[in-house]
Design a protein around this motif. Structure first.
Motif, short mmCIF file in Angstrom:
data_model
loop_
_atom_site.label_atom_id
_atom_site.label_comp_id
_atom_site.label_asym_id
_atom_site.label_seq_id
_atom_site.Cartn_x
_atom_site.Cartn_y
_atom_site.Cartn_z
N TYR A 383 0.85 -1.19 0.00
CA TYR A 383 0.00 0.00 0.00
C TYR A 383 0.88 1.24 0.00
N GLU A 384 0.39 2.31 -0.63
CA GLU A 384 1.16 3.55 -0.69
C GLU A 384 0.26 4.76 -0.52
N SER A 385 0.81 5.80 0.09
CA SER A 385 0.23 7.14 0.06
C SER A 385 1.33 8.08 -0.44
N ALA A 386 1.04 9.37 -0.44
CA ALA A 386 2.06 10.32 -0.89
C ALA A 386 3.26 10.33 0.03
N VAL A 387 3.07 9.95 1.30
CA VAL A 387 4.14 10.04 2.30
C VAL A 387 4.70 8.67 2.68
N LEU A 388 3.83 7.69 2.82
CA LEU A 388 4.23 6.39 3.36
C LEU A 388 3.92 5.26 2.39
N SER A 389 4.66 4.17 2.57
CA SER A 389 4.31 2.91 1.92
C SER A 389 4.40 1.82 2.99
N ALA A 390 3.65 0.76 2.77
CA ALA A 390 3.64 -0.32 3.76
C ALA A 390 3.48 -1.66 3.05
N ASP A 391 4.25 -2.63 3.51
CA ASP A 391 4.07 -4.02 3.09
C ASP A 391 3.40 -4.75 4.23
N ALA A 411 5.60 -3.55 7.50
CA ALA A 411 6.84 -2.79 7.39
C ALA A 411 6.49 -1.47 6.72
N VAL A 412 6.63 -0.37 7.47
CA VAL A 412 6.22 0.95 7.00
C VAL A 412 7.46 1.76 6.67
N ARG A 413 7.45 2.39 5.50
CA ARG A 413 8.59 3.20 5.06
C ARG A 413 8.12 4.58 4.65
N CYS A 414 9.04 5.51 4.68
CA CYS A 414 8.79 6.85 4.16
C CYS A 414 9.05 6.84 2.65
N ASN A 415 8.30 7.64 1.92
CA ASN A 415 8.55 7.81 0.49
C ASN A 415 9.98 8.32 0.30
N ARG A 416 10.77 7.57 -0.45
CA ARG A 416 12.20 7.90 -0.58
C ARG A 416 12.43 9.25 -1.24
N ALA A 417 11.48 9.66 -2.07
CA ALA A 417 11.63 10.97 -2.71
C ALA A 417 11.57 12.10 -1.69
N LEU A 418 10.98 11.82 -0.52
CA LEU A 418 10.86 12.83 0.53
C LEU A 418 11.99 12.75 1.54
N GLY A 419 12.86 11.75 1.40
CA GLY A 419 13.94 11.55 2.36
C GLY A 419 13.75 10.25 3.10
N ASP A 420 14.77 9.80 3.81
CA ASP A 420 14.73 8.51 4.49
C ASP A 420 14.21 8.59 5.92
N GLN A 421 14.03 9.80 6.45
CA GLN A 421 13.62 9.94 7.83
C GLN A 421 12.14 9.60 7.98
N LEU A 422 11.84 8.65 8.86
CA LEU A 422 10.46 8.28 9.15
C LEU A 422 10.04 8.95 10.45
N ASP A 423 9.02 9.82 10.35
CA ASP A 423 8.55 10.54 11.52
C ASP A 423 7.72 9.63 12.42
N ASN A 424 7.40 10.15 13.62
CA ASN A 424 6.51 9.40 14.50
C ASN A 424 5.20 9.09 13.78
N LEU A 425 4.66 7.91 14.08
CA LEU A 425 3.45 7.45 13.40
C LEU A 425 2.31 7.32 14.39
N THR A 426 1.16 7.82 14.01
CA THR A 426 -0.07 7.61 14.78
C THR A 426 -0.91 6.57 14.07
N CYS A 427 -1.20 5.47 14.79
CA CYS A 427 -1.95 4.36 14.19
C CYS A 427 -3.33 4.26 14.85
#
Length: 496
Positions: A383-391, A411-427
């Motif tokens: 799954y993908e959004s503009a900011v995150l992707s998840a497997d 496994a949640v990742r930040c969109n690489r085009a935005l940088g590698d830093q993954l901010d805090n996540l609210t689930c």
């Protein structure tokens, strides 16, 4: 060890490319028409040519489905083509419900997203329905075998999930894409193998066929040995590893002769329209129209006759090419967009092709990257959004009983085009009545505390059903990155 250079580029001759795309579709029609009368017959054959009347080709779903994939590419664009998108085109425009086609479509209608739609209760996931429709991906990603294989896998996941049918599609697409850059068949086969897991049954079958050829075995003896080797798969004449191996038998023992290659593959029996069509298409790509026999071209003509496309409601009337020439021009028109959108190293331009000396090593390394990154796991989805992707991976089939549990790992990742830093996540979970989260919190902020792994977060939840469950239970996980406005929604469908 080969180290990929960042400045690698490869030029293909636009004129030669167009000719070979046309030869591909002619070969597809020729092989499919010649093999059609023998489809499903397990015995070997001794054909010498066509058993059908001259003038028109036989209709063949091997080609039909690819016309819809071209339509999808034209309408959606290269970056929107994935398993979920193609699954929607299946539902709207492709009526057949045969075997894995019907299973995949029915699972989608129940809410299961691809590739889970291809895994769930699918005894046909190791079958032939996907590797027979790879040419459109190879032709739109010429000389980029890993890119063609990536698209072919997204296609195959809809109705084959994590099965050998998906692996087979990656192999054939990579082999055919490589054939635009290399005339050496063995090089193309090796690049196809580089794109798939070495431990797969598909890879084992192809390696075995190559050993049989190098050892001087007769083609039909090799065919019999392959059939015995894969007898445990369980789909009879319709399983992918053996039938793709029969196509490779045709290519190898055909020794560069178009007629001999197609006839040898068909004489192996089983899914003969598919093996003949794939060999004809591959030989067309390798040699261009000059290698497609004129008398066979005349026998089938240039028309495309469809059998499995929904024309009645007008959705596909103008979208479906009526001739191989029209299909060629529309595919050729899309290829530059596909290559550009995917930052490909291959370009199409007038003049002579320019193939670097290290092209084989470079493409093998690129295929290896795909093989390592595109791991096929049962009951998983991306799954993908503009900011995150998840497997997302389920711990088993998407079934749930009253008071039953199912583990969801992400496994949640930040969109690489935005940088590698993954901010805090609210689930936050949105659950059907009676469902609860018994591991992980229904609402939580996940803080990334490891500075050395700031680009990925691994989350795990256990969902528990209540005392009653519906036929379809939609659990939705919302993930929001701190300071970002675009949430990621992950639907988890559990069938009662």
């Amino acid at each position: 060890m080969y180290v990929m250079r960042k400045d690698f580029s490869m030029k293909l001759s636009l004129e030669d490319y167009r000719d070979r795309v046309y030869a591909c579709w002619l070969g597809k029609n020729i092989g499919g028409t010649m093999g059609a009368p023998y489809e499903g017959k397990r015995q070997t054959h001794d054909i010498q040519g066509f058993a059908t009347a001259p003038g028109t080709p036989c209709p063949n779903d091997d080609l039909d489905l690819q016309l819809i994939w071209l339509h999808a590419m034209e309408q959606m664009g290269p970056l929107a083509i994935n398993a979920a998108t193609l699954g929607e085109f299946w539902i709207s425009l492709l009526p057949p419900n045969w075997n894995e086609y019907g299973i995949g479509k029915n699972n989608i209608r129940r809410g299961l997203v691809p590739p889970i739609s291809g895994d769930y209760q699918n005894s046909w996931k190791h079958s032939n329905g996907a590797w027979i429709r790879t040419e459109v991906w190879a032709c739109m990603a010429p000389g980029c075998p890993e890119l063609a294989a990536k698209y072919a896998m997204e296609d195959a996941k809809v109705d084959h999930g994590s099965g050998e049918g998906t692996v087979a599609a990656a192999f054939v697409a990579a082999m055919q894409s490589a054939a635009f850059a290399f005339r050496d068949l063995r090089e193309c086969i090796e690049l196809g193998l580089a794109a798939i897991p070495a431990e797969s049954r598909m890879a084992d079958s192809i390696r075995f066929v190559m050993e049989c050829y190098d050892g001087g075995m007769a083609p039909l003896d090799a065919r019999n040995a392959v059939q015995q080797r894969n007898a445990d798969i369980g789909n009879g004449w319709f399983e992918a590893p053996s039938n793709v191996a029969y196509a490779v038998i045709g290519l190898l023992w055909g020794e560069g002769d178009f007629k001999k290659s197609v006839i040898t593959a068909i004489n192996c029996g089983d899914d003969t329209d598919c093996t003949g069509a794939t060999v004809g298409a591959t030989m067309g790509i390798l040699g261009g129209t000059k290698e497609v026999p004129a008398d066979w071209q005349q026998h089938i003509g240039d028309a495309i006759i469809t059998v499995s496309i929904n024309r009645g409601d007008g959705k596909t009337g103008g979208a479906v090419p009526k001739t191989c020439k029209e299909l060629t021009e529309r595919v050729v028109a899309q290829a530059p967009y596909v290559l550009f959108a995917n930052h490909a190293y291959t370009t199409l331009a007038s003049g002579e092709a320019q193939i670097p000396e290290d092209a084989g090593e470079y493409l093998r390394a690129k295929c290896g990257e795909l093989r390592e990154n595109a791991v096929l796991k049962p009951y998983s989805a991306h799954y993908e959004s503009a900011v995150l992707s998840a497997d997302m991976v389920l711990d088993g089939a998407p079934d749930i009983e009253p008071l039953g549990e199912r583990t969801v790992t992400l496994a949640v990742r930040c969109n690489r085009a935005l940088g590698d830093q993954l901010d805090n996540l609210t689930c936050r979970w949105w659950l059907p009545e009676g469902f609860t989260v018994v591991k992980g919190k229904q609402t939580a902020v996940i803080t990334n505390k490891n500075p050395h792994d700031s680009g990925i977060a691994t989350l795990q939840f256990i969902l528990k059903a209540g005392e009653t469950v519906a036929p379809s239970n939609r659990c939705v996980l919302e993930i929001v990155a701190e300071g970002r406005c675009t949430p990621l929604y992950i639907p988890v469908i559990l069938l009662g």
